[in-house]
Design a protein around this motif. Structure first.
Motif, PDB file in Angstrom:
ATOM      1  N   LYS A   1     -76.036   7.181   0.013  1.00  0.00           N
ATOM      2  CA  LYS A   1     -75.922   5.902  -0.473  1.00  0.00           C
ATOM      3  C   LYS A   1     -77.147   5.641  -1.527  1.00  0.00           C
ATOM      4  N   ILE A   2     -76.698   5.312  -2.781  1.00  0.00           N
ATOM      5  CA  ILE A   2     -77.678   5.002  -3.707  1.00  0.00           C
ATOM      6  C   ILE A   2     -78.052   3.509  -3.531  1.00  0.00           C
ATOM      7  N   GLU A   3     -79.006   2.896  -2.947  1.00  0.00           N
ATOM      8  CA  GLU A   3     -79.286   1.498  -2.605  1.00  0.00           C
ATOM      9  C   GLU A   3     -80.898   1.480  -2.990  1.00  0.00           C
ATOM     10  N   ASP A   4     -81.110   0.136  -3.266  1.00  0.00           N
ATOM     11  CA  ASP A   4     -82.583  -0.175  -3.580  1.00  0.00           C
ATOM     12  C   ASP A   4     -83.423   0.082  -2.510  1.00  0.00           C
TER      13      ASP A   4
ATOM     14  N   ILE B   1     -80.347  13.430 -10.646  1.00  0.00           N
ATOM     15  CA  ILE B   1     -80.479  13.065  -9.392  1.00  0.00           C
ATOM     16  C   ILE B   1     -80.799  11.687  -9.014  1.00  0.00           C
ATOM     17  N   TYR B   2     -80.249  10.931  -8.056  1.00  0.00           N
ATOM     18  CA  TYR B   2     -80.767   9.957  -7.829  1.00  0.00           C
ATOM     19  C   TYR B   2     -81.241   9.924  -6.037  1.00  0.00           C
ATOM     20  N   TYR B   3     -82.258   9.060  -5.996  1.00  0.00           N
ATOM     21  CA  TYR B   3     -82.803   8.714  -4.763  1.00  0.00           C
ATOM     22  C   TYR B   3     -81.859   8.227  -3.650  1.00  0.00           C
ATOM     23  N   CYS B   4     -81.597   8.503  -2.619  1.00  0.00           N
ATOM     24  CA  CYS B   4     -80.229   8.066  -1.878  1.00  0.00           C
ATOM     25  C   CYS B   4     -80.768   8.050  -0.305  1.00  0.00           C
ATOM     26  N   ASN B   5     -79.792   7.658   0.764  1.00  0.00           N
ATOM     27  CA  ASN B   5     -80.078   7.933   2.076  1.00  0.00           C
ATOM     28  C   ASN B   5     -79.339   9.311   2.512  1.00  0.00           C
TER      29      ASN B   5
END
Lengths: 80, 227
Positions: free
Chosen positions: B171-174, B163-167
């Protein structure tokens, strides 16, 4: 005999604590610092008289527990 | 389905996990860190908390505790092992999953809800989930995932990023990265995908009146996948 181990973060690992300490010292007037990296220091009294054997034991400790080799380096110093 | 939750000295999410697992149909046993053998289990969970007071490095002492030998054998024989938060830190210290969790980039303890995007559904944890973006809770001081360049290449090549942190929109952004983790990574698998470590707490999202339901979706799906 006493053997010391110094654990430091590898060069490309971010050290936010070191950075904050640097900023604090800078604010206190210690302005001629280019970088601070925070590490750990262990003093280990090994029941062993042979310095090489004692250092070998501490090296094993560093590899197995004291340091995480993904992010840290270690240095072993004979202190007594 | 049988699950086991390991309690280490300093674990504090073990009971929440017990409640969550039971709510969705697991027969759960609490297992003490000093025990030698795991009970017969379909799933083993290493819960969140501050095992051994986070001494030395988070998870490092727990990774050497007695029960972990049995957990490592269980994982190596293909058993499902999930580490949440401190459990993830313990997993990286055992070497079951690659990398390490550093202090959060801005030195703050972070306690908030986040969205995460699933990257890989070819595994027992996320297979058949009908959502790609989940809202979970994070509460950690050392969740900044780090690995070497070689490890990063390897985990990408083997589809080990879970899993990725996203909004909210995925959207996976800084700017949606709460702690400075490499590539916004919030959770990873081992190569075989039977071991999952993640910082977010699905067990805190199992009640609409308290938090949210995305944890319920996760656990319901998980037990169906294991059956």
């Amino acid at each position: 005999m006493k053997v010391s181990a110094i654990i430091t973060l590898k060069k490309d690992v971010l050290d936010p604590q070191g950075k904050v300490i640097h900023q604090a010292l800078d604010g206190m007037g210690f302005e001629n610092i280019s970088e601070i990296r925070q590490g750990k220091y262990f003093e280990i009294d090994v029941n062993e008289n042979d310095p090489n054997k004692a250092k070998a034991v501490v090296e094993e400790m560093c590899k197995k527990l004291l340091a995480n080799l993904v992010i840290e380096n270690f240095k072993i110093i004979e202190t007594q | 389905m049988k699950s086991s939750v390991i309690t280490f000295p300093g674990s504090n999410c073990d009971r929440d996990m017990d409640v969550a697992l039971k709510k969705f149909g697991f027969t759960n046993k609490m297992v003490w860190h000093d025990d030698n053998e795991l009970p017969n289990s379909d799933l083993v969970v290493l819960p969140g908390g501050f095992s051994y007071g986070d001494y030395l490095r988070c998870g490092s002492m727990a990774s050497k505790s007695k029960i972990m030998r049995s957990v490592i054998n269980f994982a190596k024989s293909g058993g499902l092992v999930m580490g949440i938060c401190n459990g993830f830190q313990i997993l990286v210290e055992t070497g079951l999953v690659p990398g390490v969790l550093l202090r959060n980039k801005y030195l703050e303890f972070i306690c908030k809800n986040v969205f995460v995007k699933l990257d890989n559904k070819e595994n027992a944890y996320f297979k058949n989930l009908n959502k790609d973006i989940l809202e979970f809770h994070i509460a950690h001081n050392e969740g900044n995932y780090f690995c070497t360049k070689d490890q990063l290449k390897e985990i990408k090549d083997n589809n080990q990023i879970a899993i990725y942190y996203c909004n909210k929109e995925g959207k996976i952004e800084d700017q949606y990265n709460p702690n400075g983790s490499i590539k916004n990574i919030a959770g990873i698998f081992n190569k075989e995908k039977n071991v999952l470590g993640m910082m977010p707490h699905p067990e805190r999202m199992i009640d609409q009146s308290l938090s949210g339901e995305d944890g319920s979706i996760f656990f319901k799906n998980l037990i169906n996948n294991i059956k």
